[in-house]
Design a protein around this motif. Structure first.
Motif, PDB file in Angstrom:
ATOM      1  N   HIS A 217       1.107  -1.360   0.384  1.00  0.00           N
ATOM      2  CA  HIS A 217       0.104   0.143  -0.061  1.00  0.00           C
ATOM      3  C   HIS A 217       1.042   1.249  -0.052  1.00  0.00           C
ATOM      4  CE1 HIS A 217      -3.547  -2.375   0.592  1.00  0.00           C
ATOM      5  NE2 HIS A 217      -2.810  -3.180   1.837  1.00  0.00           N
ATOM      6  N   GLU A 218       0.842   2.584  -0.720  1.00  0.00           N
ATOM      7  CA  GLU A 218       1.706   3.760  -1.049  1.00  0.00           C
ATOM      8  C   GLU A 218       1.537   4.301  -0.565  1.00  0.00           C
ATOM      9  OE1 GLU A 218       2.802   4.880  -4.576  1.00  0.00           O
ATOM     10  OE2 GLU A 218       2.534   2.745  -5.397  1.00  0.00           O
ATOM     11  N   SER A 239      -3.732   3.717   0.351  1.00  0.00           N
ATOM     12  CA  SER A 239      -2.866   4.287  -1.026  1.00  0.00           C
ATOM     13  C   SER A 239      -2.639   5.812  -0.897  1.00  0.00           C
ATOM     14  CB  SER A 239      -4.679   4.916  -2.307  1.00  0.00           C
ATOM     15  OG  SER A 239      -4.992   6.188  -1.584  1.00  0.00           O
ATOM     16  N   ARG A 240      -1.532   6.802  -2.173  1.00  0.00           N
ATOM     17  CA  ARG A 240      -1.149   7.324  -2.042  1.00  0.00           C
ATOM     18  C   ARG A 240      -1.952   8.687  -1.468  1.00  0.00           C
ATOM     19  NH1 ARG A 240       1.846   8.310  -7.527  1.00  0.00           N
ATOM     20  NH2 ARG A 240       2.369   5.952  -6.635  1.00  0.00           N
ATOM     21  N   GLN A 245      -7.292   1.026   2.467  1.00  0.00           N
ATOM     22  CA  GLN A 245      -7.867   0.272   1.145  1.00  0.00           C
ATOM     23  C   GLN A 245      -7.402  -1.161   2.014  1.00  0.00           C
ATOM     24  OE1 GLN A 245      -3.802   0.595  -0.678  1.00  0.00           O
ATOM     25  NE2 GLN A 245      -5.418   0.926  -2.811  1.00  0.00           N
ATOM     26  N   GLU A 262     -10.694   0.085  -3.137  1.00  0.00           N
ATOM     27  CA  GLU A 262     -10.222   1.959  -1.816  1.00  0.00           C
ATOM     28  C   GLU A 262     -11.783   1.764  -1.205  1.00  0.00           C
ATOM     29  OE1 GLU A 262      -9.138   2.110  -4.853  1.00  0.00           O
ATOM     30  OE2 GLU A 262      -7.489   2.317  -3.763  1.00  0.00           O
TER      31      GLU A 262
END
Length: 468
Positions: A217-218, A239-240, A245, A262
């Motif tokens: 996961h970013e 997420s970014r 998520q 998401e």
């Protein structure tokens, strides 16, 4: 051909319900320490909650039936010198609980059968090996007396609680703080989530990484990873764009996720609780006021949203009851213990059914309290699947045996004058021989007790058939 619009599932209509006020545990000062653990652990006998404690760390252990207002003077488990960060009940003994703390130690406690009468400052064993606070504690699912701990020193230690020794130490695998550790179904592998955004699958006995995924996961916030019963890995993260998520991964091929969803933009860490019997995952966000639940199947999109249970109050932590502690007569498939600021509130998840009969499709055989392996067998390389029990007539807890800790150096500490001239090698050999002897005797006694129990059961059956 008509396309089926609504997916069929027996869990589609699962609904949650908070119990009435008199069935809550009131006036508990839940810990305010900033740490993303559940703060609560539950089994079929007790609920344990990490509480505020002046000058150290403590947690409260309440028998399940002790609802209502809890006295301010109620005894606690209070041996730690720093705040308690995580607690976990032993799956093979309902009276044994482990705790990890900011004081860098892990302690294992044996709770009296009917709960605490006085405060408990002395653990059965103290496990010392971490150089920074210990934030994660988890027992091995199938081997007796094996405990895993992970600390902020980025080290994972696997202990043999029966001897009080650190047997496996996993260093240099995680360059940053470990967010979560989870055993797989038979305890042969662990999966970890780390602050470096990697999810790793590790074989602890070989001390090697089997699979890993960078940037699972970013987002920068914590990731959680758990094993599912089929060997896949389920993760929650951000997420970014800071959206929460959830993702499903196959350790055979970690390049791309099997499925990603998401959810929303809240910043609470999602704690996943998994039921291996029904393949349902419950997600509880810290600071959220809801529990979302998903069913995981073999058909796309693999992770299916079921429903959300929502309340008004945000949750500080959450306890999850093992399957054998549920009421099967009411079609209860999960029970959570939601922590508020000053109380613990049970929430019951139910599948609506008209019949009062036992619903065997909701309650397949589940993992029982019996351990298929001893600690030594697992460290030697053996694996064992959980020993399953049926819940058809409800779960009747058996007698728990006392946790005995036999420290291997016990003979070295109490040397008699006659042995002063003996070399350390001789002493070590003697102590090992003595330990083997004790272990063999314990094993034979265990087998004897087991055979006698079977004999008693057979005689009771014969007695019930006779017309007295």
């Amino acid at each position: 051909m008509f396309k089926r619009v609504v997916r069929q599932s027996k869990f589609r209509h699962v609904f949650g319900q908070a119990v009435k006020n008199d069935q809550c545990y009131d006036d508990i000062r839940v810990s305010r320490v900033t740490w993303d653990s559940a703060f609560c652990a539950v089994n079929s006998k007790f609920v344990a909650v990490i509480v505020e404690a002046s000058g150290g760390g403590a947690f409260m252990v309440l028998p399940l039936h002790k609802t209502g207002r809890i006295d301010k003077a109620y005894p606690t488990v209070c041996g730690h010198t720093g705040p308690v960060l995580d607690i976990d009940w032993c799956p093979h003994n309902d009276q044994v609980i482990a705790s990890g703390s900011e004081d860098c130690t892990v302690m294992v406690w044996q709770i009296p059968e009917n709960g605490l009468v006085t405060s408990m400052p002395e653990p059965v064993v103290v496990l010392e090996g971490h150089s920074k606070r210990v934030g994660i504690i988890t027992w091995h699912p199938t081997a007796r007396n094996i405990l895993l701990s992970a600390g902020c020193d980025n080290v994972i230690i696997i202990w043999n609680v029966g001897t009080g020794e650190a047997i496996i130490t996993l260093e240099d695998m995680h360059p940053d703080i470990i967010f979560s550790v989870c055993w797989n179904r038979n305890g042969s592998l662990i999966c970890t989530a780390c602050k470096d955004k990697k999810v790793r699958v590790i074989d602890p006995r070989k001390e090697e990484i089997v699979a890993e995924k960078d940037k699972a996961h970013e987002g920068a916030r914590p990731i959680r990873a758990i094993f599912l019963s089929d060997g896949k890995v389920f993760t929650t993260g951000f997420s970014r764009m800071s959206e929460r998520q959830l993702a499903l991964w196959d350790p055979e091929n970690m390049e791309e996720p099997v499925s990603v969803h998401e959810m929303d933009t809240s910043n609470g860490v999602l704690l996943p609780f998994y039921d291996p019997d029904t393949n349902v995952v419950y997600l509880c966000g810290k600071g959220d006021s809801s529990i979302r639940y998903f069913e995981i199947t073999d058909e796309a999109p693999f992770v299916h949203y079921l429903s959300t249970f929502t309340t008004k109050e945000p949750q500080r932590g959450m306890g999850y009851m093992p399957k054998r502690g549920l009421d099967v007569n009411k079609c209860e498939i999960a029970r959570f213990y939601k922590l508020h600021e000053r109380k613990c509130e049970p929430i019951i998840m139910t599948v609506p059914r008209k019949s009062d009969l036992f619903q065997d499709d909701l309650y397949p055989d589940t993992a029982g309290p019996e351990a298929p392996l001893e600690a030594e067998e697992w460290f030697e390389g053996k694996n064992g699947d959980p020993i399953l029990i049926s819940l058809k007539h409800g779960y009747i807890p058996g007698k728990n045996r006392d946790l005995k800790v036999v420290k291997k150096n016990i003979l070295d500490n109490k040397l008699s004058k006659n042995t002063e001239n003996t070399t350390p090698c001789d002493l070590h050999a003697k102590s090992e021989a003595k330990l083997d002897e004790v272990l063999k005797e314990m094993k034979s006694l265990r087998e004897l007790v087991s055979s006698q129990e079977k004999r008693i059961a057979k005689l009771e059956q014969q007695l019930s058939k006779m017309d007295i």
